[in-house]
Design a protein around this motif. Structure first.
Motif, PDB file in Angstrom:
ATOM      1  N   UNK A 189      17.459   9.106 -55.513  1.00 40.11           N
ATOM      2  CA  UNK A 189      16.102   8.616 -55.264  1.00 40.11           C
ATOM      3  C   UNK A 189      16.102   7.547 -54.180  1.00 40.11           C
ATOM      4  N   UNK A 190      17.106   6.671 -54.201  1.00 39.34           N
ATOM      5  CA  UNK A 190      17.186   5.626 -53.184  1.00 39.34           C
ATOM      6  C   UNK A 190      17.446   6.228 -51.810  1.00 39.34           C
ATOM      7  N   UNK A 191      18.342   7.241 -51.740  1.00 40.29           N
ATOM      8  CA  UNK A 191      18.645   7.891 -50.464  1.00 40.29           C
ATOM      9  C   UNK A 191      17.418   8.594 -49.899  1.00 40.29           C
ATOM     10  N   UNK A 192      16.654   9.254 -50.781  1.00 42.25           N
ATOM     11  CA  UNK A 192      15.438   9.944 -50.354  1.00 42.25           C
ATOM     12  C   UNK A 192      14.413   8.938 -49.838  1.00 42.25           C
ATOM     13  N   UNK A 193      14.367   7.768 -50.464  1.00 40.15           N
ATOM     14  CA  UNK A 193      13.417   6.755 -50.022  1.00 40.15           C
ATOM     15  C   UNK A 193      13.781   6.239 -48.631  1.00 40.15           C
ATOM     16  N   UNK A 194      15.111   6.053 -48.397  1.00 38.19           N
ATOM     17  CA  UNK A 194      15.541   5.578 -47.083  1.00 38.19           C
ATOM     18  C   UNK A 194      15.242   6.634 -46.024  1.00 38.19           C
ATOM     19  N   UNK A 195      15.517   7.915 -46.295  1.00 35.27           N
ATOM     20  CA  UNK A 195      15.272   8.980 -45.335  1.00 35.27           C
ATOM     21  C   UNK A 195      13.790   9.114 -45.029  1.00 35.27           C
ATOM     22  N   UNK A 196      12.958   8.777 -46.009  1.00 36.77           N
ATOM     23  CA  UNK A 196      11.505   8.926 -45.819  1.00 36.77           C
ATOM     24  C   UNK A 196      10.900   7.746 -45.069  1.00 36.77           C
ATOM     25  N   UNK A 197      11.684   6.700 -44.819  1.00 40.80           N
ATOM     26  CA  UNK A 197      11.145   5.526 -44.121  1.00 40.80           C
ATOM     27  C   UNK A 197      10.953   5.844 -42.643  1.00 40.80           C
ATOM     28  N   UNK A 198       9.734   5.845 -42.117  1.00 35.74           N
ATOM     29  CA  UNK A 198       9.501   6.201 -40.693  1.00 35.74           C
ATOM     30  C   UNK A 198      10.016   5.131 -39.719  1.00 35.74           C
ATOM     31  N   UNK A 199      10.359   3.973 -40.230  1.00 38.85           N
ATOM     32  CA  UNK A 199      10.838   2.913 -39.350  1.00 38.85           C
ATOM     33  C   UNK A 199      12.303   3.109 -38.940  1.00 38.85           C
ATOM     34  N   UNK A 200      12.992   4.029 -39.631  1.00 37.20           N
ATOM     35  CA  UNK A 200      14.420   4.254 -39.351  1.00 37.20           C
ATOM     36  C   UNK A 200      14.571   5.605 -38.655  1.00 37.20           C
ATOM     37  N   UNK A 201      15.309   5.602 -37.495  1.00 35.82           N
ATOM     38  CA  UNK A 201      15.525   6.841 -36.732  1.00 35.82           C
ATOM     39  C   UNK A 201      16.893   7.411 -37.099  1.00 35.82           C
ATOM     40  N   UNK A 202      16.891   8.649 -37.580  1.00 35.23           N
ATOM     41  CA  UNK A 202      18.145   9.313 -37.949  1.00 35.23           C
ATOM     42  C   UNK A 202      18.557  10.385 -36.928  1.00 35.23           C
ATOM     43  N   UNK A 203      17.646  10.936 -36.195  1.00 37.02           N
ATOM     44  CA  UNK A 203      17.954  12.024 -35.263  1.00 37.02           C
ATOM     45  C   UNK A 203      17.550  11.611 -33.846  1.00 37.02           C
ATOM     46  N   UNK A 204      18.296  12.182 -32.871  1.00 36.40           N
ATOM     47  CA  UNK A 204      17.955  11.951 -31.471  1.00 36.40           C
ATOM     48  C   UNK A 204      17.491  13.282 -30.879  1.00 36.40           C
ATOM     49  N   UNK A 205      16.247  13.401 -30.572  1.00 38.21           N
ATOM     50  CA  UNK A 205      15.739  14.694 -30.074  1.00 38.21           C
ATOM     51  C   UNK A 205      16.397  15.080 -28.754  1.00 38.21           C
TER      52      UNK A 205
ATOM     53  N   UNK B  67      39.737 -10.806 -69.170  1.00 37.06           N
ATOM     54  CA  UNK B  67      39.588  -9.601 -68.346  1.00 37.06           C
ATOM     55  C   UNK B  67      38.106  -9.240 -68.290  1.00 37.06           C
ATOM     56  N   UNK B  68      37.540  -9.111 -67.029  1.00 35.46           N
ATOM     57  CA  UNK B  68      36.092  -8.799 -66.931  1.00 35.46           C
ATOM     58  C   UNK B  68      35.805  -7.391 -67.422  1.00 35.46           C
ATOM     59  N   UNK B  69      34.617  -7.174 -67.928  1.00 34.78           N
ATOM     60  CA  UNK B  69      34.245  -5.818 -68.417  1.00 34.78           C
ATOM     61  C   UNK B  69      34.143  -4.856 -67.242  1.00 34.78           C
ATOM     62  N   UNK B  70      34.417  -3.554 -67.422  1.00 31.04           N
ATOM     63  CA  UNK B  70      34.329  -2.561 -66.325  1.00 31.04           C
ATOM     64  C   UNK B  70      32.902  -2.444 -65.820  1.00 31.04           C
ATOM     65  N   UNK B  71      32.798  -2.167 -64.455  1.00 33.77           N
ATOM     66  CA  UNK B  71      31.488  -2.025 -63.821  1.00 33.77           C
ATOM     67  C   UNK B  71      30.780  -0.791 -64.360  1.00 33.77           C
ATOM     68  N   UNK B  72      29.482  -0.861 -64.529  1.00 37.14           N
ATOM     69  CA  UNK B  72      28.754   0.301 -65.049  1.00 37.14           C
ATOM     70  C   UNK B  72      28.784   1.462 -64.062  1.00 37.14           C
ATOM     71  N   UNK B  73      28.778   2.660 -64.578  1.00 40.16           N
ATOM     72  CA  UNK B  73      28.788   3.867 -63.734  1.00 40.16           C
ATOM     73  C   UNK B  73      27.417   4.020 -63.089  1.00 40.16           C
ATOM     74  N   UNK B  74      27.341   4.206 -61.693  1.00 40.88           N
ATOM     75  CA  UNK B  74      26.033   4.338 -61.025  1.00 40.88           C
ATOM     76  C   UNK B  74      25.306   5.579 -61.521  1.00 40.88           C
ATOM     77  N   UNK B  75      24.013   5.399 -61.591  1.00 39.36           N
ATOM     78  CA  UNK B  75      23.170   6.514 -62.016  1.00 39.36           C
ATOM     79  C   UNK B  75      22.953   7.438 -60.819  1.00 39.36           C
ATOM     80  N   UNK B  76      23.422   8.668 -60.929  1.00 40.51           N
ATOM     81  CA  UNK B  76      23.325   9.616 -59.817  1.00 40.51           C
ATOM     82  C   UNK B  76      21.887   9.893 -59.433  1.00 40.51           C
ATOM     83  N   UNK B  77      21.034   9.935 -60.402  1.00 36.01           N
ATOM     84  CA  UNK B  77      19.614  10.205 -60.119  1.00 36.01           C
ATOM     85  C   UNK B  77      19.004   9.051 -59.331  1.00 36.01           C
ATOM     86  N   UNK B  78      19.388   7.824 -59.746  1.00 38.73           N
ATOM     87  CA  UNK B  78      18.869   6.661 -59.029  1.00 38.73           C
ATOM     88  C   UNK B  78      19.366   6.624 -57.592  1.00 38.73           C
ATOM     89  N   UNK B  79      20.647   7.034 -57.379  1.00 37.35           N
ATOM     90  CA  UNK B  79      21.210   7.057 -56.026  1.00 37.35           C
ATOM     91  C   UNK B  79      20.462   8.061 -55.158  1.00 37.35           C
TER      92      UNK B  79
END
Length: 208
Positions: free
Chosen positions: A15-31, A1-13
């Motif tokens: 931080x990753x989301x903030x990094x994606x939102x801060x990327x100017x190459x990605x458009x999230x809104x349509x003016x 039986x494989x060991x259970x997957x580690x619980x994701x670090x909420x802080x790391x998540x």
């Protein structure tokens, strides 16, 4: 039986989301953008304004027109989807008023006298069946000349005697001549002088 997957670090998540939102190459809104009328198509703008004025001018009448159009659309759907309804509508559209009989019509007098003389000659030779048939056939020709659309190839003499367009007196005389001819032809009961005289008197009273 494989060991259970580690619980994701909420802080790391986060931080990753903030990094994606801060990327100017990605458009999230349509003016929001206002669509300006095409200055090269003023007729389209004028048409739109005219339609607007038209519908505003109709006022409450527009509501009546709207429901009327809706009723017409519903009727078209019913006629299209239900063959009996479609057949009923087609029958109504194809139905024509019955032609009116023209009282007073009769064959031309000179032609009627010539016909009687010709038939009398046959009757004088005791050819009574032929004499009465001659009256019938010439009468059909007279009707054809008078109203070409009345005599159709599919009609029998009895059918022609029943057409509504014939005046009542003509229909009665024609029907009696038809009955005599049918008796001689189909019942094999040869006509006699009394039959001929009756047909002759009927025709003469009508045509002369």
């Amino acid at each position: 039986m494989p060991p259970p997957a580690p619980v994701p670090d909420e802080v790391a998540i986060r931080a990753a989301h903030a990094a994606v939102r801060a990327d100017p190459e990605i458009q999230f809104d349509f003016p929001w953008r206002r669509i300006e009328p095409d200055p090269e198509s003023p007729w389209l703008t004028a048409l739109g304004e005219a339609l607007q004025r038209f519908f505003v001018g109709l006022g409450p009448v527009w509501e009546v027109i709207f429901w009327g159009m809706l009723a017409v659309l519903a009727a078209i759907l019913v006629i299209s989807l239900f063959p009996p309804a479609r057949a009923w509508v087609l029958d109504r559209l194809r139905r024509r008023p019955a032609p009116m009989a023209e009282e007073g019509w009769r064959p031309e007098a000179g032609a009627a006298r010539a016909l009687l003389a010709e038939a009398e000659a046959l009757a004088g030779a005791a050819r009574y069946d032929e004499a009465v048939r001659l009256l019938l056939h010439r009468s059909i020709e007279d009707i054809e000349r008078w109203r070409g659309g009345v005599v159709r190839p599919s009609l029998t003499s009895r059918d022609i005697a029943a057409v509504d367009v014939l005046p009542g007196n003509a229909r009665a005389v024609f029907a009696r001549i038809v009955a005599l001819v049918e008796r001689g032809l189909f019942a094999r009961r040869p006509l006699g002088v009394a039959d001929w005289q009756r047909a002759r008197d009927d025709y003469a009273a009508f045509a002369l």
